[in-house]
Design a protein around this motif. Structure first.
Motif, PDB file in Angstrom:
ATOM      1  N   GLU A  18     -66.003 -13.592 -51.619  1.00  8.72           N
ATOM      2  CA  GLU A  18     -65.522 -12.891 -52.821  1.00  8.72           C
ATOM      3  C   GLU A  18     -64.161 -13.443 -53.265  1.00  8.72           C
ATOM      4  O   GLU A  18     -63.913 -13.639 -54.468  1.00  8.72           O
ATOM      5  CB  GLU A  18     -65.426 -11.399 -52.542  1.00  8.72           C
ATOM      6  N   LEU A  19     -63.290 -13.721 -52.282  1.00  6.39           N
ATOM      7  CA  LEU A  19     -61.980 -14.282 -52.597  1.00  6.39           C
ATOM      8  C   LEU A  19     -62.106 -15.677 -53.209  1.00  6.39           C
ATOM      9  O   LEU A  19     -61.407 -16.003 -54.176  1.00  6.39           O
ATOM     10  CB  LEU A  19     -61.124 -14.336 -51.327  1.00  6.39           C
ATOM     11  N   ASP A  20     -63.007 -16.479 -52.640  1.00  7.01           N
ATOM     12  CA  ASP A  20     -63.223 -17.825 -53.198  1.00  7.01           C
ATOM     13  C   ASP A  20     -63.726 -17.741 -54.635  1.00  7.01           C
ATOM     14  O   ASP A  20     -63.302 -18.509 -55.515  1.00  7.01           O
ATOM     15  CB  ASP A  20     -64.239 -18.587 -52.338  1.00  7.01           C
ATOM     16  N   GLU A  21     -64.630 -16.791 -54.884  1.00  2.00           N
ATOM     17  CA  GLU A  21     -65.155 -16.629 -56.239  1.00  2.00           C
ATOM     18  C   GLU A  21     -64.053 -16.175 -57.205  1.00  2.00           C
ATOM     19  O   GLU A  21     -63.961 -16.646 -58.341  1.00  2.00           O
ATOM     20  CB  GLU A  21     -66.296 -15.613 -56.231  1.00  2.00           C
ATOM     21  N   THR A  22     -63.195 -15.261 -56.716  1.00  2.00           N
ATOM     22  CA  THR A  22     -62.075 -14.805 -57.538  1.00  2.00           C
ATOM     23  C   THR A  22     -61.115 -15.944 -57.840  1.00  2.00           C
ATOM     24  O   THR A  22     -60.641 -16.093 -58.971  1.00  2.00           O
ATOM     25  CB  THR A  22     -61.318 -13.667 -56.826  1.00  2.00           C
ATOM     26  N   ASN A  23     -60.838 -16.760 -56.829  1.00  2.00           N
ATOM     27  CA  ASN A  23     -59.943 -17.906 -57.033  1.00  2.00           C
ATOM     28  C   ASN A  23     -60.518 -18.879 -58.054  1.00  2.00           C
ATOM     29  O   ASN A  23     -59.782 -19.415 -58.895  1.00  2.00           O
ATOM     30  CB  ASN A  23     -59.689 -18.623 -55.700  1.00  2.00           C
ATOM     31  N   ARG A  24     -61.817 -19.113 -57.959  1.00  2.00           N
ATOM     32  CA  ARG A  24     -62.446 -20.003 -58.942  1.00  2.00           C
ATOM     33  C   ARG A  24     -62.334 -19.418 -60.345  1.00  2.00           C
ATOM     34  O   ARG A  24     -62.103 -20.139 -61.323  1.00  2.00           O
ATOM     35  CB  ARG A  24     -63.910 -20.241 -58.569  1.00  2.00           C
TER      36      ARG A  24
END
Length: 315
Positions: A18-24
Protein backbone atom coordinates in the motif's frame (compact mmCIF):
# COMPACT_ATOMS: atom_id res chain seq x y z
CA UNK A 1 2.79 -18.15 17.63
CA UNK A 2 3.69 -19.25 14.13
CA UNK A 3 0.21 -18.32 12.94
CA UNK A 4 0.45 -14.90 14.56
CA UNK A 5 3.87 -14.37 13.01
CA UNK A 6 2.58 -15.30 9.58
CA UNK A 7 -0.40 -13.00 10.04
CA UNK A 8 1.88 -10.13 11.11
CA UNK A 9 4.17 -10.77 8.13
CA UNK A 10 1.18 -10.72 5.80
CA UNK A 11 -0.05 -7.43 7.28
CA UNK A 12 3.44 -5.95 6.91
CA UNK A 13 3.60 -6.98 3.26
CA UNK A 14 0.16 -5.51 2.66
CA UNK A 15 1.18 -2.23 4.28
CA UNK A 16 4.41 -2.16 2.27
CA UNK A 17 2.47 -2.73 -0.93
CA UNK A 18 0.00 0.00 0.00
CA UNK A 19 2.87 2.36 0.83
CA UNK A 20 4.59 1.60 -2.48
CA UNK A 21 1.35 2.30 -4.32
CA UNK A 22 0.92 5.57 -2.42
CA UNK A 23 4.49 6.59 -3.23
CA UNK A 24 3.91 5.88 -6.90
CA UNK A 25 0.78 8.02 -6.76
CA UNK A 26 2.69 10.86 -5.09
CA UNK A 27 5.47 10.65 -7.67
CA UNK A 28 2.91 10.69 -10.46
CA UNK A 29 1.16 13.66 -8.85
CA UNK A 30 4.44 15.59 -8.56
CA UNK A 31 5.22 14.79 -12.19
CA UNK A 32 1.81 16.06 -13.22
CA UNK A 33 2.25 19.23 -11.16
CA UNK A 34 5.68 19.82 -12.70
CA UNK A 35 4.22 19.37 -16.15
CA UNK A 36 1.40 21.80 -15.42
CA UNK A 37 3.88 24.30 -13.95
CA UNK A 38 6.01 24.07 -17.09
CA UNK A 39 2.95 24.50 -19.30
CA UNK A 40 1.88 27.52 -17.27
CA UNK A 41 5.38 29.00 -17.50
CA UNK A 42 5.46 28.45 -21.26
CA UNK A 43 1.99 30.01 -21.63
CA UNK A 44 3.07 33.04 -19.58
CA UNK A 45 6.22 33.44 -21.65
CA UNK A 46 4.24 33.15 -24.88
CA UNK A 47 1.77 35.76 -23.66
CA UNK A 48 4.58 38.11 -22.65
CA UNK A 49 6.35 37.67 -25.99
CA UNK A 50 3.08 38.20 -27.86
CA UNK A 51 2.27 41.39 -25.94
CA UNK A 52 5.80 42.68 -26.42
CA UNK A 53 5.84 41.87 -30.13
CA UNK A 54 2.40 43.32 -30.83
CA UNK A 55 3.15 46.43 -28.78
CA UNK A 56 6.26 47.08 -30.85
CA UNK A 57 4.42 46.41 -34.09
CA UNK A 58 1.68 48.87 -33.12
CA UNK A 59 4.17 51.67 -32.52
CA UNK A 60 4.89 52.29 -36.21
CA UNK A 61 1.29 52.84 -37.41
CA UNK A 62 0.46 54.82 -34.26
CA UNK A 63 3.46 57.08 -34.86
CA UNK A 64 2.41 57.57 -38.49
CA UNK A 65 -1.16 58.50 -37.49
CA UNK A 66 0.05 61.01 -34.90
CA UNK A 67 2.50 62.57 -37.33
CA UNK A 68 -0.13 62.94 -40.05
CA UNK A 69 -2.65 64.50 -37.66
CA UNK A 70 -0.02 67.00 -36.52
CA UNK A 71 0.69 67.95 -40.12
CA UNK A 72 -3.01 68.39 -40.84
CA UNK A 73 -3.57 70.51 -37.74
CA UNK A 74 -0.54 72.65 -38.67
CA UNK A 75 -2.23 73.30 -42.04
CA UNK A 76 0.85 72.12 -43.93
CA UNK A 77 -1.30 70.93 -46.85
CA UNK A 78 -3.83 73.72 -46.65
CA UNK A 79 -6.66 74.96 -44.44
CA UNK A 80 -9.22 72.76 -42.71
CA UNK A 81 -12.90 73.37 -42.33
CA UNK A 82 -14.19 73.53 -38.73
CA UNK A 83 -15.73 70.08 -39.09
CA UNK A 84 -12.52 68.63 -40.53
CA UNK A 85 -10.54 70.04 -37.61
CA UNK A 86 -12.95 68.41 -35.14
CA UNK A 87 -12.54 65.07 -36.90
CA UNK A 88 -8.73 65.33 -37.07
CA UNK A 89 -8.51 66.21 -33.39
CA UNK A 90 -10.68 63.20 -32.60
CA UNK A 91 -8.29 60.97 -34.57
CA UNK A 92 -5.36 62.57 -32.76
CA UNK A 93 -6.81 62.02 -29.28
CA UNK A 94 -7.76 58.42 -30.14
CA UNK A 95 -4.24 57.71 -31.42
CA UNK A 96 -2.74 59.14 -28.23
CA UNK A 97 -5.00 56.94 -26.09
CA UNK A 98 -4.02 53.94 -28.21
CA UNK A 99 -0.36 54.82 -27.76
CA UNK A 100 -0.76 55.01 -23.99
CA UNK A 101 -2.49 51.62 -23.96
CA UNK A 102 0.30 50.05 -26.03
CA UNK A 103 2.91 51.49 -23.66
CA UNK A 104 1.05 50.02 -20.66
CA UNK A 105 0.81 46.62 -22.34
CA UNK A 106 4.49 46.66 -23.14
CA UNK A 107 5.43 47.60 -19.58
CA UNK A 108 3.25 44.84 -18.14
CA UNK A 109 4.80 42.31 -20.52
CA UNK A 110 8.28 43.41 -19.50
CA UNK A 111 7.42 43.15 -15.81
CA UNK A 112 6.04 39.62 -16.23
CA UNK A 113 9.16 38.65 -18.18
CA UNK A 114 11.43 40.18 -15.53
CA UNK A 115 12.97 42.52 -18.06
CA UNK A 116 12.05 45.90 -16.62
CA UNK A 117 14.91 48.34 -16.22
CA UNK A 118 15.06 50.02 -12.80
CA UNK A 119 17.49 52.93 -12.60
CA UNK A 120 17.69 54.58 -9.18
CA UNK A 121 19.04 58.12 -8.79
CA UNK A 122 18.97 60.86 -6.16
CA UNK A 123 16.47 63.63 -6.89
CA UNK A 124 14.43 66.34 -5.21
CA UNK A 125 10.70 65.87 -4.85
CA UNK A 126 10.16 69.50 -5.77
CA UNK A 127 11.66 68.71 -9.19
CA UNK A 128 9.29 65.78 -9.61
CA UNK A 129 6.27 67.93 -8.75
CA UNK A 130 7.47 70.72 -11.03
CA UNK A 131 7.78 68.31 -13.96
CA UNK A 132 4.32 66.84 -13.32
CA UNK A 133 2.81 70.32 -13.00
CA UNK A 134 4.26 71.33 -16.35
CA UNK A 135 3.12 68.10 -17.95
CA UNK A 136 -0.55 68.46 -16.97
CA UNK A 137 -0.88 72.22 -17.37
CA UNK A 138 -1.49 72.11 -21.16
CA UNK A 139 -4.22 69.46 -20.86
CA UNK A 140 -6.12 71.02 -17.96
CA UNK A 141 -8.84 72.79 -19.91
CA UNK A 142 -11.67 72.53 -17.37
CA UNK A 143 -12.18 75.93 -15.73
CA UNK A 144 -14.20 74.29 -12.92
CA UNK A 145 -11.34 72.00 -11.92
CA UNK A 146 -8.10 72.91 -10.14
CA UNK A 147 -4.95 70.79 -10.04
CA UNK A 148 -2.98 71.61 -6.88
CA UNK A 149 0.52 70.43 -6.00
CA UNK A 150 1.41 70.91 -2.35
CA UNK A 151 5.01 72.04 -1.94
CA UNK A 152 7.13 69.22 -0.46
CA UNK A 153 8.73 71.28 2.30
CA UNK A 154 11.29 69.77 4.68
CA UNK A 155 11.31 66.34 3.03
CA UNK A 156 14.43 64.32 2.19
CA UNK A 157 15.74 63.62 -1.26
CA UNK A 158 14.72 60.30 -2.76
CA UNK A 159 16.92 57.56 -4.15
CA UNK A 160 14.66 55.59 -6.46
CA UNK A 161 13.64 55.41 -10.12
CA UNK A 162 12.09 58.84 -10.73
CA UNK A 163 10.65 57.75 -14.08
CA UNK A 164 8.74 54.82 -12.65
CA UNK A 165 7.52 56.91 -9.70
CA UNK A 166 6.43 59.65 -12.09
CA UNK A 167 4.59 57.07 -14.20
CA UNK A 168 2.61 55.92 -11.17
CA UNK A 169 1.68 59.49 -10.23
CA UNK A 170 0.76 60.33 -13.82
CA UNK A 171 -1.69 57.43 -13.87
CA UNK A 172 -3.22 58.55 -10.56
CA UNK A 173 -3.50 62.19 -11.65
CA UNK A 174 -4.91 61.32 -15.09
CA UNK A 175 -7.63 59.18 -13.53
CA UNK A 176 -8.45 61.85 -10.96
CA UNK A 177 -8.79 64.52 -13.65
CA UNK A 178 -10.88 62.20 -15.80
CA UNK A 179 -13.42 61.41 -13.06
CA UNK A 180 -13.62 64.81 -11.39
CA UNK A 181 -16.01 67.05 -13.35
CA UNK A 182 -15.46 69.95 -10.96
CA UNK A 183 -13.64 70.79 -7.76
CA UNK A 184 -10.04 69.91 -7.04
CA UNK A 185 -7.33 67.32 -7.57
CA UNK A 186 -4.62 67.67 -4.91
CA UNK A 187 -1.20 66.02 -5.04
CA UNK A 188 0.74 65.79 -1.77
CA UNK A 189 3.63 63.94 -0.17
CA UNK A 190 4.62 63.27 3.45
CA UNK A 191 7.23 61.31 5.36
CA UNK A 192 6.09 58.03 6.94
CA UNK A 193 7.99 56.22 9.71
CA UNK A 194 11.14 58.20 8.94
CA UNK A 195 12.26 56.05 6.00
CA UNK A 196 9.30 56.02 3.61
CA UNK A 197 7.35 58.65 1.69
CA UNK A 198 3.68 58.57 0.83
CA UNK A 199 2.47 60.32 -2.32
CA UNK A 200 -1.29 60.90 -2.42
CA UNK A 201 -3.59 62.10 -5.20
CA UNK A 202 -6.94 63.18 -3.73
CA UNK A 203 -9.90 64.39 -5.75
CA UNK A 204 -13.44 65.64 -5.22
CA UNK A 205 -14.82 63.48 -8.01
CA UNK A 206 -17.55 60.89 -8.34
CA UNK A 207 -15.99 58.39 -5.94
CA UNK A 208 -15.93 54.61 -6.08
CA UNK A 209 -18.31 52.14 -4.44
CA UNK A 210 -16.76 49.93 -1.72
CA UNK A 211 -17.44 46.71 -3.63
CA UNK A 212 -15.18 47.87 -6.49
CA UNK A 213 -12.15 48.93 -4.44
CA UNK A 214 -10.54 45.48 -4.14
CA UNK A 215 -10.47 44.92 -7.92
CA UNK A 216 -9.26 48.36 -9.00
CA UNK A 217 -5.62 47.34 -9.33
CA UNK A 218 -6.36 44.19 -11.36
CA UNK A 219 -5.57 44.02 -15.08
CA UNK A 220 -8.29 45.49 -17.34
CA UNK A 221 -10.40 46.43 -14.33
CA UNK A 222 -12.84 49.30 -14.84
CA UNK A 223 -15.60 50.67 -12.65
CA UNK A 224 -19.00 51.03 -14.24
CA UNK A 225 -20.33 54.57 -14.07
CA UNK A 226 -22.03 57.11 -16.36
CA UNK A 227 -18.70 58.92 -16.78
CA UNK A 228 -16.84 55.67 -17.45
CA UNK A 229 -19.24 54.86 -20.28
CA UNK A 230 -18.41 58.17 -21.95
CA UNK A 231 -14.65 57.82 -21.53
CA UNK A 232 -12.34 55.28 -23.10
CA UNK A 233 -9.66 53.43 -21.22
CA UNK A 234 -7.84 50.10 -21.11
CA UNK A 235 -8.04 49.49 -17.37
CA UNK A 236 -4.30 48.86 -17.31
CA UNK A 237 -3.02 52.05 -15.67
CA UNK A 238 -3.74 51.11 -12.06
CA UNK A 239 -2.58 47.51 -12.53
CA UNK A 240 0.69 48.79 -13.97
CA UNK A 241 1.02 51.29 -11.11
CA UNK A 242 0.75 48.50 -8.55
CA UNK A 243 3.39 46.44 -10.37
CA UNK A 244 5.76 49.41 -10.61
CA UNK A 245 5.27 50.26 -6.94
CA UNK A 246 6.18 46.71 -5.99
CA UNK A 247 9.38 46.92 -8.04
CA UNK A 248 10.24 50.13 -6.19
CA UNK A 249 9.78 48.37 -2.85
CA UNK A 250 6.48 50.14 -2.20
CA UNK A 251 2.73 49.66 -2.07
CA UNK A 252 -0.39 51.32 -3.45
CA UNK A 253 -3.69 52.01 -1.71
CA UNK A 254 -7.04 53.62 -2.34
CA UNK A 255 -9.80 55.14 -0.22
CA UNK A 256 -13.02 56.49 -1.65
CA UNK A 257 -16.52 57.71 -0.85
CA UNK A 258 -19.21 57.72 -3.52
CA UNK A 259 -20.08 61.27 -4.44
CA UNK A 260 -17.29 62.78 -2.34
CA UNK A 261 -14.08 61.73 -4.05
CA UNK A 262 -11.15 59.33 -3.92
CA UNK A 263 -7.55 59.22 -2.76
CA UNK A 264 -4.98 57.04 -4.47
CA UNK A 265 -1.61 56.72 -2.78
CA UNK A 266 1.78 55.12 -3.34
CA UNK A 267 4.28 54.62 -0.53
CA UNK A 268 7.94 53.95 -1.38
CA UNK A 269 11.20 53.82 0.57
CA UNK A 270 13.25 57.01 0.77
CA UNK A 271 16.15 54.95 -0.49
CA UNK A 272 15.68 51.98 -2.81
CA UNK A 273 17.90 49.16 -1.59
CA UNK A 274 20.68 48.14 -3.97
CA UNK A 275 19.66 44.48 -3.93
CA UNK A 276 16.14 45.44 -5.04
CA UNK A 277 17.59 47.45 -7.89
CA UNK A 278 19.88 44.60 -8.92
CA UNK A 279 16.98 42.17 -8.94
CA UNK A 280 14.77 44.34 -11.11
CA UNK A 281 17.45 45.62 -13.50
CA UNK A 282 18.30 43.74 -16.68
CA UNK A 283 20.25 44.68 -19.76
CA UNK A 284 18.06 45.53 -22.72
CA UNK A 285 19.28 45.22 -26.27
CA UNK A 286 20.01 48.52 -28.07
CA UNK A 287 17.31 49.78 -30.38
CA UNK A 288 17.59 51.26 -33.85
CA UNK A 289 17.68 55.01 -34.11
CA UNK A 290 14.50 55.26 -36.17
CA UNK A 291 12.29 54.60 -33.12
CA UNK A 292 10.05 52.23 -35.05
CA UNK A 293 9.01 48.71 -34.15
CA UNK A 294 12.39 48.09 -32.59
CA UNK A 295 12.29 51.19 -30.40
CA UNK A 296 14.17 51.01 -27.09
CA UNK A 297 12.39 49.33 -24.23
CA UNK A 298 12.68 52.39 -22.04
CA UNK A 299 10.18 55.15 -21.63
CA UNK A 300 11.20 58.79 -21.47
CA UNK A 301 11.00 60.41 -18.06
CA UNK A 302 9.63 63.78 -17.04
CA UNK A 303 13.01 65.08 -16.05
CA UNK A 304 16.61 64.00 -15.71
CA UNK A 305 18.52 63.99 -12.44
CA UNK A 306 22.21 63.58 -11.84
CA UNK A 307 23.20 60.21 -10.36
CA UNK A 308 24.78 60.56 -6.92
CA UNK A 309 24.82 57.02 -5.55
CA UNK A 310 27.15 57.82 -2.63
CA UNK A 311 25.21 60.80 -1.34
CA UNK A 312 22.91 60.10 1.62
CA UNK A 313 19.41 61.55 1.77
CA UNK A 314 19.25 64.93 3.42
CA UNK A 315 16.32 67.01 4.54
Amino acid sequence: MRALLEESRAETEALRAELDETNRGVVALYAELDEQANELKEATELKSRFLSYMSHEFRTPIGAIRSITRLLLDRVDGPLTPEQEVQVRFVQSTAEEFSDMVDDLLDLARIEAGRLDISAEWFEMVDLFSALRGMFKPVLDNSQLNLVFEEPVGLPRLYTDDRKLSQILRNFISNALKFTPQGEVRVSVRLVDGDRVRFAVADTGIGIAPEHLNSLFNDFSQVGSPIQKRLRGSGLGLALSRQLATLLGGTVSVASTVGAGSEFAVTVPVRLQSEDTATATTSLSPAPADGGAGAPLRESGPFQSTPQPDQPPVA
